[in-house]
Write an enzyme that holds these catalytic residues in place. Structure first.
Site, PDB file in Angstrom:
ATOM      1  N   HIS A   1     -63.915  17.521   4.405  1.00  0.00           N
ATOM      2  CA  HIS A   1     -64.316  16.844   5.451  1.00  0.00           C
ATOM      3  C   HIS A   1     -63.155  15.919   6.248  1.00  0.00           C
ATOM      4  CE1 HIS A   1     -66.643  14.632   8.433  1.00  0.00           C
ATOM      5  NE2 HIS A   1     -66.350  13.275   7.662  1.00  0.00           N
TER       6      HIS A   1
ATOM      7  N   ARG B   1     -65.362  24.972   7.908  1.00  0.00           N
ATOM      8  CA  ARG B   1     -64.603  23.933   7.841  1.00  0.00           C
ATOM      9  C   ARG B   1     -63.824  24.566   6.489  1.00  0.00           C
ATOM     10  NH1 ARG B   1     -67.140  19.216   5.375  1.00  0.00           N
ATOM     11  NH2 ARG B   1     -66.042  19.673   3.542  1.00  0.00           N
TER      12      ARG B   1
ATOM     13  N   TYR C   1     -68.990  19.747  -3.993  1.00  0.00           N
ATOM     14  CA  TYR C   1     -70.282  20.373  -3.505  1.00  0.00           C
ATOM     15  C   TYR C   1     -70.193  21.797  -3.075  1.00  0.00           C
ATOM     16  CZ  TYR C   1     -68.052  18.438   0.645  1.00  0.00           C
ATOM     17  OH  TYR C   1     -67.017  18.306   1.764  1.00  0.00           O
TER      18      TYR C   1
HETATM   19  C1  LIG Z   1     -73.923   7.772  13.305  1.00  0.00           C
HETATM   20  C2  LIG Z   1     -73.103   8.240  12.355  1.00  0.00           C
HETATM   21  N1  LIG Z   1     -73.491   8.611  10.976  1.00  0.00           N
HETATM   22  C3  LIG Z   1     -72.528   8.948   9.983  1.00  0.00           C
HETATM   23  C4  LIG Z   1     -71.398   9.125  10.341  1.00  0.00           C
HETATM   24  C5  LIG Z   1     -70.651   9.619   9.159  1.00  0.00           C
HETATM   25  N2  LIG Z   1     -70.007  10.764   9.137  1.00  0.00           N
HETATM   26  C6  LIG Z   1     -68.798  11.234   9.829  1.00  0.00           C
HETATM   27  S1  LIG Z   1     -68.765  12.873   9.968  1.00  0.00           S
HETATM   28  C7  LIG Z   1     -70.049  13.136   9.333  1.00  0.00           C
HETATM   29  C8  LIG Z   1     -70.706  14.593   9.091  1.00  0.00           C
HETATM   30  C9  LIG Z   1     -70.552  15.077  10.532  1.00  0.00           C
HETATM   31  O1  LIG Z   1     -71.008  16.607  10.346  1.00  0.00           O
HETATM   32  P1  LIG Z   1     -71.091  17.581  11.549  1.00  0.00           P
HETATM   33  O2  LIG Z   1     -71.628  17.005  12.770  1.00  0.00           O
HETATM   34  O3  LIG Z   1     -71.272  18.745  10.966  1.00  0.00           O
HETATM   35  O4  LIG Z   1     -69.482  17.564  12.048  1.00  0.00           O
HETATM   36  P2  LIG Z   1     -68.205  18.139  10.959  1.00  0.00           P
HETATM   37  O5  LIG Z   1     -67.659  16.980  10.396  1.00  0.00           O
HETATM   38  O6  LIG Z   1     -68.749  19.192  10.393  1.00  0.00           O
HETATM   39  O7  LIG Z   1     -67.077  18.670  12.283  1.00  0.00           O
HETATM   40  C10 LIG Z   1     -70.747  11.976   8.903  1.00  0.00           C
HETATM   41  C11 LIG Z   1     -72.137  12.054   8.100  1.00  0.00           C
HETATM   42  C12 LIG Z   1     -70.841   8.869  11.644  1.00  0.00           C
HETATM   43  N3  LIG Z   1     -69.676   9.114  12.114  1.00  0.00           N
HETATM   44  N4  LIG Z   1     -71.677   8.509  12.673  1.00  0.00           N
END
Ligand SMILES: Cc1ncc(C[n+]2csc(CCOP(=O)(O)OP(=O)(O)O)c2C)c(N)n1
Ligand SMILES: Cc1ncc(C[n+]2csc(CCOP(=O)(O)OP(=O)(O)O)c2C)c(N)n1
Ligand SMILES: [Mg+2]
Ligand SMILES: [Mg+2]
Lengths: 374, 336, 336, 374
Positions: free
Chosen positions: A270, A266, A279
């Site tokens: 985020h 990425r 971080y």
């Molecule tokens: C059930 C849930 N918990 C927490 C979140 C908050 N949240 C949104 S994106 C994220 C990180 C996701 O990481 P990843 O699965 O690696 O996907 P990326 O964002 O890197 O594409 C979090 C913790 C959420 N959307 N849904």
């Protein structure tokens, strides 16, 4: 698997142990197993992949810009993940059904999403834009991992229909920790359902490095569920395309689910609300910039004399048109009238909500002429 | 007294609780280096180390379930759920374990877990980021549920929640994270009002307006506006929504005889329903008109651009005030 | 008309729905060969095959999430949750997906999922096997919630729920599975009363007694007992608890002016709270006394040997009837 | 794990690929890796294991009988699973903390549960009997899989205390499908917590054969999470003891979590409410009876002249005493007074519940003398 007291469990993700067809500097290398799946790719097809990725990068940058300008509430950038999104989505048949997460802008693009589709949801005008059945693509999922079960259920439906579509579940590295994603693997394995799991391991879940989720390559988890898996260079669009074609074929021909871990990065924050400097190091980001999916495909095309100024200009013109459409969609967006917050909660009449509608309409009518409440 | 945002006050409360008791553990997604997506835990990991401020894997049931295990071992986990809409994967652990273990074990095992939830709408967020799930927890026996409305309460009530031997679901209105107020950083939590006590934030004589969380300031605005019309509204900040401090609530209702309840959550079987049912039972003969609820509609949370039509605002509250006062209002003449 | 137990009537309803529409799929734990732990799906797998009656892995979120996917593909899943207390792991999928998808997709995707839940207490079961979680679903916009009280309704309402394009949480009182009644197996569901309509099961003039599920028969017993005291109780079986049929309810309340609500679930923010708040709003000037709730205590479900002290029974209902009639009752003289 | 297009995923559980020290006919066989862990076991220790297993079998039968006699609401028989329950629990230190499920009667027994403890919960007098801190054993869990996370959290607490206890999570084959169990593996792996997962794969989850949950050996799932695993003959008490000692040592010495799959069989119904003839064959049950954990240990003891009539009689007397205690507990059980349903909901005073107590007490007082409502 046999019994053992000393299983050879790797304790770090070896980032170089990847299926790959295109090196970071753009050399086409051979992979006995993947090669056959892209034999048909001619110059035009390669240029098409580049065009998609370039368009995705541009539309992504436009989204960030529009958010900065206050046109959008939020944007989750896809920068750096163009190869996995375009490569895997391009491998799908139009009647396969895809379940993306919020970051899979490229998947939506390939499936036919229009400029406005990228605007109206992030702008907060509507939760979803396109009709999922028109693009055979679900509304991007925000609840981490939830869509993986939907994909498996959809695939179970395909099995019951006796047809040969495949369902595709897209999710991130962070998502692999969710119960739902693991349950999805259990169900898919038990029912041998035609589903492909595509995990975009972009190294981060917001501020958490992938090592918080997994102390071993993520692709290593699926075989334990009885699901064959493949770890692929997620910044190599050819490998992503080939791997996905293999996976889809596997699923489509009744051999059951497949799991693909695409190792990518990425490049951006985020979301536009995030500050990744808190971080992670600039060095890390720089190192990944050298593995950029676009530059490596450009290098390959150039080596084949398939990339010239005219092509570049044409791609640029495409992107200009698309991003102009996005801006247009943002600037001309009309927020729906207040009373519509009550629409579409139920498919059939509902006495409770109907009463609330009556009340709310009466309330709103008091503002008529004021132009504020609607 | 120090001028702090609610976000900073919460951070200070956490810091203080961790300093006072080394069994206090902060855990959740991104609470470490990042300091949480709202920066509430900012600096805590640097100060207390990664053993006490834990970046967990991305799994809410896992977070809640391991918090239960930590509590079994004598720790006092403070769990951050990243957004209101992400608490549901942890629901089973909350309802079947956190809420029931003390009862199940006949008091042998306590569950001093604080579940912090950045909460509710009005911040223009994406789907699932503006939910008001408090009624689910209010309906769950074995939990305590509080909601804060200002920095001072945030600082004190968070520490009280952490010190409480029962599990506490602690709602923090996201939209107030940046709002400022005076905080007494030195006070003893035992000297402050207990978290179970409601506060009359504005006295009045015509109507009792009950609310909690970010709606408290909307309610105060409404009271101010009503004053111009000669209507005197008493505003009560419930602070604890389970249990509710009915001593304060009924005293107010018995004085005014008219009640409006407002919250962002959906109306059906929400906290407002409980308040009205209880008030009706306890104050029936004092009521001069039917209590009225001003709530979110019974809909999933709408897209950001439409949320202003969902959230109770000053106009809707005043319309309800007119109703309980039998004055002309939007429903005058509407047949339901 | 055929004499059937409620369990058999539910089975017959499922069979009929599956025969009528081959998109109807039954899924859950042990629903296949075993026919479910309550034998409701007995014989269905033999008749319709393992593709339509699916023994799923032991994971409720997985069951619900794959049901969502099947609905995406045009199927109409009927999900069995083995016991009321095991629905919580599926809560996230129910609240964030099942309930919201139609709204999220602006009507493009429907979720015709029926969630069958063997429900409530009074059967001497172990922990987690006697829960009344209905308020959680009533509070969740986007769901419909019904509860059946007799074999005929079980047969018809289950088919109506399955035919409904909205998700329906369908509560089946375990304690009535073996109770018998006449069932018209041939009727058309379109000719029957819609599932959203309440039924006055006994007419009366002094007090309206509102309830649903297994409590309906307790309520009827109470009405009978009250008759000896010269009190005429009107008993309303709500059948649908979300939405509630307020046409029927308010007509009754306007007639009697006095209301008792009874349910097994905990009182705080339960269905009774919603009923009383809505009734108070709609019928304030007709009410002659404060409506009273007779509910489970606000406790985790107690051990089996103590459940009789938790569940509303005839005596507790009659005590409440005395209260709404301002007759001497257990709270006479108690200061609260 | 490396990338692969053709992972060798087994599609059936090979029941013979097990770590084993005692054959079904009672011969002690050698396992290079397990042998060292039971070197210390002398005759008396072996007899002790037999005694425990025999006692467990008897108390289990007594539970079934008491349920049939209407003394208990339900009973979940442990018959057939004596070896894994006794072997693994005996391996634990008194200060390790165990999180059993409802079926782990043997675990409770080893930890010091008294006859009444087996009666009062299943009778419905109380949800739990012993104080978890007295036995360092949690109340048996009914929500499938939930306790695995508690064990991991407990182990995280041990890490923070800097001590060397191990937490043990017991669960069944069906439980492996639950999100919680998978999340437990994620957390345990990420934090390298001192926890041992003990999966008693008794081939059935009520009426569902293990193949509904897993199309491959369950022990194969853990390595994908970075957790070493071992598949052991769950009807071989020596192997269970040895494996558990190894696992505990691994966890105790900071090497992280371990997963043990004990392959065993639920000889009885799921619970006394269940009728297994509806879904499984008598032949299958018969085949497993020949692998009985008690008879094989008895054969070993006899081959060592360590099993004679005196020993048998002594074991019997022990069991008689214990089961007499159970009957006694059932027959003398006094149901708590009505008002106590409101006890222990909260650890601190609670205005809401206090008011309900006042009301309920007032209500109950109306029945005083009637002796019915309390
Ligand atoms: C059930 C849930 N918990 C927490 C979140 C908050 N949240 C949104 S994106 C994220 C990180 C996701 O990481 P990843 O699965 O690696 O996907 P990326 O964002 O890197 O594409 C979090 C913790 C959420 N959307 N849904
Ligand atoms: C969350 C949840 N879902 C369903 C159940 C109902 N249930 C009780 S035991 C059981 C089967 C468990 O199988 P397994 O994990 O193999 O353990 P075993 O009973 O064989 O010891 C089921 C489905 C439950 N107790 N909890
Ligand atoms: Mg990621
Ligand atoms: Mg089992």
């Amino acid at each position: 698997m046999t019994h053992t007291l000393n299983p050879s469990v790797e304790t770090s993700t070896d980032l170089d142990d990847l299926a790959r067809l295109l090196t970071p500097d753009g050399r086409r290398i051979s992979d006995r197993q993947l090669d056959p799946w892209i034999e048909d790719l001619d110059r035009e097809a390669l240029r098409g992949l580049y065009r998609d990725m370039a368009l995705l990068r541009r539309l992504d940058a436009e989204g960030v810009a529009l958010q900065r300008q206050g046109q959008l509430g939020l944007w989750a950038p896809a920068q750096g993940q163009e190869a996995v999104q375009i490569g895997t989505a391009r491998a799908c048949r139009a009647d396969d059904f895809l379940f993306p997460s919020y970051r899979e802008l490229g998947v939506q693009l390939v499936r036919g999403a229009k400029p406005a589709d990228f605007i109206l949801a992030w702008r907060g005008e509507m939760h979803s834009t396109y009709n999922p059945y028109e693009l055979n693509t679900a509304t991007p999922q925000i609840i981490i991992g939830a869509q993986t079960l939907h994909a498996v259920g959809y695939a179970m439906g395909v099995q019951r229909d006796g047809t040969d579509q495949v369902a595709v579940a897209y999710f991130g590295d962070g998502a692999t920790s969710q119960g739902d994603v693991n349950e999805a693997m259990v169900f898919a394995s038990s029912f041998r359902s035609p589903v492909v799991f595509v995990c975009s391991n972009n190294q981060w879940a917001i501020s958490e490095p992938v090592t918080v989720q997994a102390k071993y390559p993520i692709a290593g988890r699926a075989p334990g569920f009885g699901i064959p898996s493949l770890r692929v260079d997620g910044n190599d669009v050819l490998a992503c395309l080939a791997a996905m074609r293999w996976a889809l074929d596997h699923a489509r021909t009744g051999k059951g689910p497949v799991f693909i871990e695409a190792v990518t990065y990425r490049m951006g924050p985020h979301t536009t609300s995030d500050d990744p400097t808190r971080y992670r190091s600039a060095d890390e980001v720089e190192a990944w910039r050298r593995k950029d999916p676009l530059t490596r495909l450009e290098a390959l095309l150039r080596s084949q004399d398939a990339f010239d100024d005219a092509f570049a200009a044409d791609v640029q013109a495409d992107a200009d048109r698309f991003t102009a459409g996005m801006r247009e969609a943002a600037l001309t967006a009309v927020t729906r009238p207040a009373i519509e917050v009550l629409d579409d909660v139920y498919a059939e009449p509902h006495t409770g909500l109907d009463e609330q509608r009556t009340r709310f309409a009466a309330y709103l009518s008091g503002f008529e002429g004021e132009g504020d409440a609607s | 007294m120090t001028q702090l945002t609610m976000g900073k006050a919460l951070g200070a409360g956490l810091r203080r609780a961790m300093a006072d008791d080394d069994r206090v553990i902060v855990m959740g997604e991104d609470v470490g280096k990042l300091g949480g997506v709202f920066r509430i835990t900012d600096g805590l990991q640097t100060e207390f180390g990664a053993m006490r401020v834990i970046d967990t894997p991305l799994a809410e049931s896992g977070i809640m379930g391991t918090a239960v295990g930590l509590a079994f071992r004598g720790y006092r986990p403070v769990v951050e759920i990243q957004f209101d809409g992400f608490v549901y994967p942890a629901f089973d652990q909350i309802v079947c374990q956190v809420a029931k273990l003390h009862y199940r074990t006949r008091g042998n095992v306590t569950m001093p877990i604080t579940i912090r939830i950045p909460w509710a709408g009005g911040v223009g967020a994406a789907e699932h980021h503006s939910e008001s799930p408090e009624a689910y927890f209010v309906h769950t026996s074995g939990l305590r549920v509080v909601a804060v409305s200002n920095p001072q309460d945030a600082y004190v009530m968070l520490r009280q929640a952490i010190a409480c031997d029962d599990p506490v679901v602690f709602f923090e209105p996201k939209r107030l994270y940046h709002s400022k107020g005076e905080v007494d950083l030195d006070g003893d939590i035992a000297d402050a009002a207990p978290m179970g006590v409601a506060r009359v934030v504005r006295e009045g004589s015509d109507v009792t307006l009950l609310t909690y969380g970010a709606q408290v300031s909307t309610a105060l605005d409404a009271a101010l506006a009503a004053e111009d019309d000669g209507i005197s509204i008493e505003v009560v900040d419930l602070r604890s929504i389970s249990p509710v401090d009915y001593t304060t609530v009924t005293a107010s209702v018995r004085k005014t005889g008219r009640v409006v309840v407002t919250h962002e959550a959906a109306r059906e079987a929400g906290v407002g329903a409980e308040l009205i049912a209880s008030i009706t039972e306890k104050c029936f003969h004092y009521l001069e008109s039917a209590p009225v609820r001003v709530t979110g509609h019974d809909i999933p949370y709408p897209p950001a651009k439409l949320e202003k039509h969902h959230l109770p605002d000053l106009d809707r509250i005043l319309d309800a005030v007119d109703r309980v006062l039998d004055r002309p209002n939007s429903l005058s003449g509407v047949q339901l």
